[in-house]
Write a protein that holds these residues in place. Structure first.
Motif, PDB file in Angstrom:
ATOM      1  N   CYS A   1       0.828  -1.203   0.000  1.00 32.81           N
ATOM      2  CA  CYS A   1       0.000   0.000   0.000  1.00 32.81           C
ATOM      3  C   CYS A   1       0.863   1.255   0.000  1.00 32.81           C
ATOM      4  N   SER A   2       0.474   2.242  -0.768  1.00 30.27           N
ATOM      5  CA  SER A   2       1.223   3.493  -0.862  1.00 30.27           C
ATOM      6  C   SER A   2       1.001   4.383   0.355  1.00 30.27           C
ATOM      7  N   ALA A   3      -0.193   4.330   0.930  1.00 30.40           N
ATOM      8  CA  ALA A   3      -0.554   5.278   1.987  1.00 30.40           C
ATOM      9  C   ALA A   3      -0.319   4.753   3.392  1.00 30.40           C
ATOM     10  N   CYS A   4      -0.407   3.448   3.581  1.00 28.83           N
ATOM     11  CA  CYS A   4      -0.333   2.881   4.929  1.00 28.83           C
ATOM     12  C   CYS A   4       0.935   2.056   5.101  1.00 28.83           C
ATOM     13  N   ARG A   5       1.739   2.415   6.076  1.00 28.85           N
ATOM     14  CA  ARG A   5       2.956   1.652   6.350  1.00 28.85           C
ATOM     15  C   ARG A   5       2.719   0.588   7.417  1.00 28.85           C
ATOM     16  N   ASP A   6       1.589   0.638   8.074  1.00 32.92           N
ATOM     17  CA  ASP A   6       1.224  -0.366   9.069  1.00 32.92           C
ATOM     18  C   ASP A   6       0.231  -1.332   8.437  1.00 32.92           C
ATOM     19  N   ARG A   7       0.548  -2.625   8.433  1.00 35.93           N
ATOM     20  CA  ARG A   7      -0.309  -3.608   7.773  1.00 35.93           C
ATOM     21  C   ARG A   7      -1.649  -3.776   8.468  1.00 35.93           C
ATOM     22  N   LYS A   8      -1.782  -3.243   9.688  1.00 33.70           N
ATOM     23  CA  LYS A   8      -3.075  -3.291  10.361  1.00 33.70           C
ATOM     24  C   LYS A   8      -4.079  -2.376   9.667  1.00 33.70           C
ATOM     25  N   ASP A   9      -3.571  -1.362   8.972  1.00 36.20           N
ATOM     26  CA  ASP A   9      -4.449  -0.409   8.292  1.00 36.20           C
ATOM     27  C   ASP A   9      -4.749  -0.831   6.853  1.00 36.20           C
ATOM     28  N   CYS A  10      -3.774  -1.447   6.200  1.00 32.05           N
ATOM     29  CA  CYS A  10      -3.982  -1.983   4.851  1.00 32.05           C
ATOM     30  C   CYS A  10      -2.991  -3.120   4.660  1.00 32.05           C
ATOM     31  N   ASN A  11      -3.495  -4.323   4.553  1.00 33.85           N
ATOM     32  CA  ASN A  11      -2.613  -5.500   4.490  1.00 33.85           C
ATOM     33  C   ASN A  11      -2.283  -5.927   3.069  1.00 33.85           C
ATOM     34  N   PHE A  12      -2.483  -5.025   2.109  1.00 35.66           N
ATOM     35  CA  PHE A  12      -2.201  -5.401   0.727  1.00 35.66           C
ATOM     36  C   PHE A  12      -0.723  -5.768   0.556  1.00 35.66           C
ATOM     37  N   PHE A  13      -0.475  -6.885  -0.115  1.00 37.78           N
ATOM     38  CA  PHE A  13       0.891  -7.320  -0.404  1.00 37.78           C
ATOM     39  C   PHE A  13       0.876  -8.236  -1.615  1.00 37.78           C
ATOM     40  N   GLN A  14       1.844  -8.036  -2.507  1.00 36.28           N
ATOM     41  CA  GLN A  14       1.972  -8.912  -3.681  1.00 36.28           C
ATOM     42  C   GLN A  14       3.405  -8.864  -4.192  1.00 36.28           C
ATOM     43  N   TRP A  15       4.030 -10.028  -4.343  1.00 33.71           N
ATOM     44  CA  TRP A  15       5.351 -10.073  -4.967  1.00 33.71           C
ATOM     45  C   TRP A  15       5.230  -9.598  -6.408  1.00 33.71           C
ATOM     46  N   GLU A  16       6.226  -8.877  -6.896  1.00 34.11           N
ATOM     47  CA  GLU A  16       6.176  -8.341  -8.259  1.00 34.11           C
ATOM     48  C   GLU A  16       6.043  -9.455  -9.294  1.00 34.11           C
ATOM     49  N   ASP A  17       6.703 -10.587  -9.047  1.00 38.75           N
ATOM     50  CA  ASP A  17       6.691 -11.661 -10.036  1.00 38.75           C
ATOM     51  C   ASP A  17       5.588 -12.681  -9.796  1.00 38.75           C
ATOM     52  N   ASP A  18       4.667 -12.386  -8.871  1.00 42.84           N
ATOM     53  CA  ASP A  18       3.541 -13.295  -8.629  1.00 42.84           C
ATOM     54  C   ASP A  18       2.581 -13.308  -9.819  1.00 42.84           C
ATOM     55  N   LYS A  19       2.037 -14.466 -10.109  1.00 37.38           N
ATOM     56  CA  LYS A  19       0.951 -14.575 -11.077  1.00 37.38           C
ATOM     57  C   LYS A  19      -0.349 -14.697 -10.292  1.00 37.38           C
ATOM     58  N   VAL A  20      -1.140 -13.649 -10.360  1.00 34.90           N
ATOM     59  CA  VAL A  20      -2.353 -13.582  -9.547  1.00 34.90           C
ATOM     60  C   VAL A  20      -3.514 -14.203 -10.316  1.00 34.90           C
ATOM     61  N   SER A  21      -4.221 -15.097  -9.658  1.00 35.33           N
ATOM     62  CA  SER A  21      -5.339 -15.800 -10.297  1.00 35.33           C
ATOM     63  C   SER A  21      -6.510 -14.850 -10.536  1.00 35.33           C
ATOM     64  N   GLU A  22      -7.363 -15.251 -11.457  1.00 36.47           N
ATOM     65  CA  GLU A  22      -8.546 -14.445 -11.765  1.00 36.47           C
ATOM     66  C   GLU A  22      -9.446 -14.332 -10.549  1.00 36.47           C
ATOM     67  N   ALA A  23      -9.569 -15.412  -9.792  1.00 38.38           N
ATOM     68  CA  ALA A  23     -10.420 -15.395  -8.604  1.00 38.38           C
ATOM     69  C   ALA A  23      -9.887 -14.412  -7.565  1.00 38.38           C
ATOM     70  N   ARG A  24      -8.569 -14.372  -7.407  1.00 37.83           N
ATOM     71  CA  ARG A  24      -7.971 -13.445  -6.440  1.00 37.83           C
ATOM     72  C   ARG A  24      -8.142 -12.004  -6.888  1.00 37.83           C
ATOM     73  N   LEU A  25      -8.026 -11.760  -8.189  1.00 36.12           N
ATOM     74  CA  LEU A  25      -8.232 -10.415  -8.716  1.00 36.12           C
ATOM     75  C   LEU A  25      -9.666  -9.943  -8.480  1.00 36.12           C
ATOM     76  N   LEU A  26     -10.624 -10.856  -8.686  1.00 37.52           N
ATOM     77  CA  LEU A  26     -12.033 -10.507  -8.476  1.00 37.52           C
ATOM     78  C   LEU A  26     -12.312 -10.230  -7.003  1.00 37.52           C
ATOM     79  N   ALA A  27     -11.713 -11.035  -6.136  1.00 41.59           N
ATOM     80  CA  ALA A  27     -11.900 -10.834  -4.694  1.00 41.59           C
ATOM     81  C   ALA A  27     -11.291  -9.505  -4.259  1.00 41.59           C
ATOM     82  N   ARG A  28     -10.138  -9.169  -4.829  1.00 44.92           N
ATOM     83  CA  ARG A  28      -9.476  -7.915  -4.494  1.00 44.92           C
ATOM     84  C   ARG A  28     -10.317  -6.731  -4.951  1.00 44.92           C
TER      85      ARG A  28
END
Length: 456
Positions: A51-78
């Protein structure tokens, strides 16, 4: 694998600014930032998005490795999660609601303290079990006094200027001929501009508030407020808000524009500087004059100890001695002395000699430096500068060849000035260059720093 794993066994984590047209994945705060693990010798590690705005994961727990292949289901959930966290109304709907609210009788105007929203008569049933309060005409003109300040120091903390600081800023800008103020994270400044315009005692000024707090959309029209994340230069309402900004930045009839920004103190300097630079680039393109290389006039309000990082990103900025104070901060108050005084300063690319600091508050003009300084900031003939950063009188160390804080003493074994009870001798990891590991220079003097894209 998450952000905790990304931080393990590393010496630092650096921000990698966007390059090209590659889109970053989004969290509820807009496009995420790309980070990179960096080792002591400058070795690059695995990159990840957070997350660009929150440095504490309690406020925004978004995380993704740059080289991750994200599934369609995960994209829809996000996407579903991001949508769920959007404001309950569009800005246009908020504007319509405000017009209806303004037409209500005084005894009908209610504000829900739990939901932090203005209530229309049709909303009362849904909020009957909530705490609500009456709203006066004066409170509608000063929404920052009505809304509960956000208080996360690492993301969106809202420390609101005192009237003293707000009036000083506006009087200074008006005296310099600015008639438009782009208020980035400065809602109190926006309010004061509008109040002074109503009083008709000062030259009228225009303002546009850019803020991540969408609650202000309840009080301002689409030409007065844009829901904006200053850490990634993201407008939540897309092209419509971008067009509002461009229209505001266009100088016509001699209306000079200035940017005044007050980011959260725990914010990352590098992405903030990038956002302000992008705004400056937009302003530059809109000017009809031939000043193609001129930067947009800017005042960035931030603690003095961030000066090295800020100057690395925006070298044209100069720190002034003026101490900014806040109504709702427990420490940053006017009138305190020594280390208890506010560390928040003005960083600006406006000529320092043109910014007159109030002599009645203890500032004086240094004829050598050609700028106003705090009364205890004595000019050093050896350094040829007024050296103090923190408001105390600094002293010159002949051995170090520079002025240092009054509490520091020169340590012969260390060959530098430090606190009397400092750990004497070299400590692994604290000396030398962070980038290449050399003990002969610091990172800012490293010839390899740009190749490793290190900017702490």
């Amino acid at each position: 694998m998450d952000a905790d794993a990304a931080a393990g066994d590393t010496f630092g984590i650096e921000v990698i600014l966007p390059e090209g047209d590659k889109a970053a994945p989004c969290c509820p705060h807009g496009p995420s930032l790309l980070f990179e693990k960096v080792g002591k010798g400058g070795e690059k590690g695995r990159r990840f998005y957070a997350c660009s705005a929150c440095r504490d994961r309690k406020d925004c727990n978004f995380f993704q490795w740059e080289d991750d292949k994200v599934s369609e289901a995960r994209l829809l959930a996000r996407e579903a999660e991001n949508k769920m966290k959007r404001p309950p109304f569009s800005h246009q709907e908020y504007s319509t609601r405000f017009r209806k609210f303004a037409s209500l009788r005084l005894d009908e105007k209610k504000f829900c303290q739990d939901c932090q929203m203005l209530l229309l008569p049709g909303d009362l049933g849904a909020h009957s079990s909530h705490r609500s309060t009456a709203v006066s005409a004066a409170q509608l003109k000063r929404p920052s006094a009505l809304l509960r300040p956000l208080d996360n120091k690492k993301s969106n903390a809202q420390y609101l200027f005192t009237d003293r600081s707000s009036h000083f800023l506006l009087d200074t800008l008006a005296g310099l001929g600015y008639r438009k103020v782009l208020c980035v994270g400065t809602p109190r400044l926006q309010e004061l501009i509008k109040l002074r315009n109503l009083e008709q005692k000062h030259e009228p000024m225009k303002s546009l508030l850019l803020d991540i707090d969408f609650r202000y959309a309840q009080f301002y029209s689409q030409d007065e407020f844009c829901h904006y994340n200053m850490f990634n230069h993201h407008f939540f309402d897309g092209e419509a808000s971008s067009a509002v900004l461009q229209a505001f930045l266009r100088e016509s009839d001699g209306e000079k524009v200035v940017l005044v920004a007050d980011p959260p103190f725990g914010g990352l300097v590098k992405p903030l500087a990038n956002s302000f630079s992008l705004i400056s680039q937009t302003w530059r393109k809109l000017q009809s004059s031939d000043g193609s290389n001129v930067d947009m006039p800017m005042i960035w309000i931030f603690p003095y100890f961030f000066e090295p990082r800020m100057l690395e990103c925006l070298p044209s900025l100069i720190m002034l001695d003026y101490q900014v104070d806040y109504d709702n901060h427990p420490l940053y108050k006017h009138g305190k002395t020594g280390r208890k005084q506010s560390p928040v300063r003005l960083f600006t690319n406006i000529s320092p000699r043109d910014i007159v600091l109030p002599t009645e508050e203890g500032y004086r003009f240094c004829s050598v430096c050609q700028r106003y300084v705090w009364s205890l900031n004595k000019h050093c003939a050896k350094c040829n500068v007024c050296p103090s950063k923190d408001g105390r009188e600094w002293k010159h160390c002949t051995a170090c060849g520079k002025c240092v804080k009054p509490s520091w003493r020169h340590c012969q074994p260390c060959g530098r000035c430090a606190l009397p009870d400092h750990p004497c001798g070299r400590v692994q990891g604290t000396d030398g260059c962070f980038n290449c590991g050399s003990l002969q220079h610091k990172r800012k003097g490293c010839t390899l720093k740009h190749s490793h894209r290190i900017s702490r």
